[in-house]
Design an enzyme around this catalytic site. Sequence first.
Site, PDB file in Angstrom:
ATOM      1  N   SER A 430       6.204  -0.813   4.783  1.00 53.07           N
ATOM      2  CA  SER A 430       5.076  -0.219   4.137  1.00 53.07           C
ATOM      3  C   SER A 430       5.356   1.005   2.964  1.00 53.07           C
ATOM      4  O   SER A 430       4.451   1.197   2.115  1.00 53.07           O
ATOM      5  CB  SER A 430       4.201   0.522   5.243  1.00 53.07           C
ATOM      6  OG  SER A 430       5.230   1.393   5.965  1.00 53.07           O
ATOM      7  N   HIS A 458       1.167  -5.215   5.927  1.00 56.15           N
ATOM      8  CA  HIS A 458       0.880  -5.220   4.691  1.00 56.15           C
ATOM      9  C   HIS A 458       1.322  -6.857   3.927  1.00 56.15           C
ATOM     10  O   HIS A 458       1.546  -7.028   2.812  1.00 56.15           O
ATOM     11  CB  HIS A 458       2.027  -4.496   3.850  1.00 56.15           C
ATOM     12  CG  HIS A 458       1.707  -3.077   4.108  1.00 56.15           C
ATOM     13  ND1 HIS A 458       0.592  -2.219   3.777  1.00 56.15           N
ATOM     14  CD2 HIS A 458       1.983  -2.220   5.385  1.00 56.15           C
ATOM     15  CE1 HIS A 458       0.504  -1.132   4.097  1.00 56.15           C
ATOM     16  NE2 HIS A 458       1.560  -1.027   5.349  1.00 56.15           N
ATOM     17  N   LYS A 489      -6.472  -3.767   5.971  1.00 61.36           N
ATOM     18  CA  LYS A 489      -5.733  -3.789   4.470  1.00 61.36           C
ATOM     19  C   LYS A 489      -6.528  -4.712   3.278  1.00 61.36           C
ATOM     20  O   LYS A 489      -7.360  -4.516   2.958  1.00 61.36           O
ATOM     21  CB  LYS A 489      -4.137  -3.662   4.687  1.00 61.36           C
ATOM     22  CG  LYS A 489      -3.803  -2.353   5.336  1.00 61.36           C
ATOM     23  CD  LYS A 489      -2.620  -2.034   5.791  1.00 61.36           C
ATOM     24  CE  LYS A 489      -1.816  -1.070   6.673  1.00 61.36           C
ATOM     25  NZ  LYS A 489      -2.750   0.056   7.065  1.00 61.36           N
TER      26      LYS A 489
HETATM   27  N1  PMP Z   1       1.661  -0.907  10.657  1.00 63.52           N
HETATM   28  C1  PMP Z   1       2.049  -0.930   9.583  1.00 63.52           C
HETATM   29  C2  PMP Z   1       3.225  -1.335   8.733  1.00 63.52           C
HETATM   30  C3  PMP Z   1       1.265   0.099   8.700  1.00 63.52           C
HETATM   31  O1  PMP Z   1       1.362   0.413   7.505  1.00 63.52           O
HETATM   32  C4  PMP Z   1      -0.027   0.684   9.114  1.00 63.52           C
HETATM   33  C5  PMP Z   1      -1.273   1.484   8.344  1.00 63.52           C
HETATM   34  N2  PMP Z   1      -0.578   2.210   7.605  1.00 63.52           N
HETATM   35  C6  PMP Z   1      -0.356   0.393  10.506  1.00 63.52           C
HETATM   36  C7  PMP Z   1       0.392  -0.337  11.115  1.00 63.52           C
HETATM   37  C8  PMP Z   1      -1.746   0.687  11.103  1.00 63.52           C
HETATM   38  O2  PMP Z   1      -2.925   0.023  10.929  1.00 63.52           O
HETATM   39  P1  PMP Z   1      -4.231   0.768  10.794  1.00 63.52           P
HETATM   40  O3  PMP Z   1      -4.390   1.326   9.652  1.00 63.52           O
HETATM   41  O4  PMP Z   1      -5.025  -0.607  10.934  1.00 63.52           O
HETATM   42  O5  PMP Z   1      -4.337   1.240  12.057  1.00 63.52           O
END
Ligand code: PMP
Length: 645
Positions: A430, A458, A489
């Site tokens: 991320s 992502h 996303k």
């Molecule tokens: N996993 C990763 C790699 C993320 O980047 C994120 C969100 N930043 C999440 C899980 C969490 O997902 P959500 O925003 O749907 O709670």
Amino acid sequence: MKRFFSLKMRASRTVDGEPQHISGAEKILQEEDTPRFTTALLDRAFHHAKGQPDFINLKLELLDETRILRLPALPVKTIPTDSPAEGLTKMTEILRSQMGIANAERIVALLPQCGNMRGAAIVDVDSLKRVEPDHRRGIRVTYMDDEASAEIGPSSAKNHFREAIVLGTKVANAPHLLGELCISDDPDYVTGYIASREIGYCRITCLKEKGSPVGGRIFLFRGNADDLQETIAFLETQPVLVSNVPGSPAQSDRWQRLQEDLSQMEENGLRRKLLVQETSAGPQACVAGKTLLMLASNNYLGLAGDTRLVEAAKIAAEKWGTGSTGSRLLTGTQREHVALEQELAHFKGTEDTILFNSGYVANLTVISTLCGRDDVIFSDELNHASIIDGCRLARSRIVVYRHNDMDDLERKLREVRPVRGLVVSDAVFSMDGDIVPLPRLLELSRQYGLFSMIDEAHATGVIGPGGHGTVAHFGLTEGPDITLGTLSKALGGEGGFVCGRRLLCDYLRNRARGFIFTTAMSPVTAAVARAALRVLQQSPELPQRLASNVKVFVDTLRERGIVTSTQSAIVPIPVGDERRAVKMAARLQQRGIFLSAIRYPTVALGQARLRASIIATHSPEELRHAAQVIAEELQPVIIQNPGSW
Ligand code: PMP
């Protein structure tokens, strides 16, 4: 039987024939602790800012263990005040309204006249007379200590706060005393307190002007002459050990602790602020009335503002209402949920899917449901916080391997030889935008009989043909045991999901607390996600457009001397220093570009970065322009931090 000793030290020197006090301290200790504390107190006597002593009195006295009274420390509260007048008014109010003392004002007015800090005045709260026998000497409270003294260890410096709590606790528990008022005579110390058993130890932050040597200590007494003897005997001879003494006001005052933590974050450039968006999601944003090019969202395909999704939301709201009304296992499963689970399974090529309310909850829940104390979890060092939190919740042994380094993973697997466990990784990282070497990860997990799991937050909608994700990207026929994704996303909505075997999803439906004990996502949310999947499947060119946009942006940055790379829609732009990253983001915002400064704890300290995320609906011109502006702003920073990556 333990033997307790009272250890006292007084240091003084003679000036113009008069003894002048330099320093004093006392402890109540078990025999074995006395030598090291004696040395420490001697050290304190010899090295005091008030000067060299010519007389040091050290007294070590055996105590009757059965006479030692053990008391819990008074709870500490801080009352912030800005001026001495406000502080004294507060003190008077507390005396009157919380302690029921009618003469409150007149008692507070006596404080400056009771200014011998080594000895306190005892004031009869009804007659307002000082009743201690020697007004010049006052009453000296002794035979008291923090019960944890030996644990904390001797220190040549005084902890004034701790000592004040010990004193305040003993005084508040003395017979016939209603409480205590105190203003320090130290010219630099303007905080004082009012204490009693009922109100606790209330620090009042401003009670006198800085620089003023005026201070005083009053014990509030009510009783007859015999009572007074009892009070004085308690104060002067009753050994008291106080437990749970806080080391600092911040440690003891729950609100102050939060305030100080926030101030510290502010100082280190780590304090976060909410930016309020004033328009619907898209390639542009409006913040504080200013239109900016949006390079900070996870809206990779531009679907969050897409009219087809908005329309689906309207229709679903009309049909289903707004809430799911219960948890999935009770009343919270509508047709939309089931259909979405089937469509996601189809999209990912797995037997089944289970929905969660967010990607964060999905990670937390799945990892902690599948793994426990007997498991070993092998986790990439750059995994997302939700994976890390899931591992913590599982209470498994966690083995962190170097980022995307499958040789390191293999080495650690060989070393640990786990019987059961999990290998888990972000699919697209991320903060760096690179992709997990999935084929090797799967091979190693299988070889060691461990679950394999990737987080496609992502990756979904971004990598692989048609945005199908990592398995498609590598052209594999068999994917990991657990594929986690989010709807929040590229799919433009919110929610999380886990795809895999039917057995996995059935198990999670029966065991996963983050699925069972929460209200299901709204059917509107599920319908929006279904619409997003439909759009994605009908428009395979969307992920392609995204990839070509990313290329335009990265190529332009490179042409301008910014070294960066990515395999997804996330483009990390290195800065290093946290404060600098925040300043850069603010400057770029002034120039019409909305980028996030990503800082610790999201990334390691000193590795702050600007994180650009590209949207399929950006125009190539917009991206070229943004890359040019970013390069102009960043050039000097990059040159100053050549070795930081
Ligand atoms: N996993 C990763 C790699 C993320 O980047 C994120 C969100 N930043 C999440 C899980 C969490 O997902 P959500 O925003 O749907 O709670």
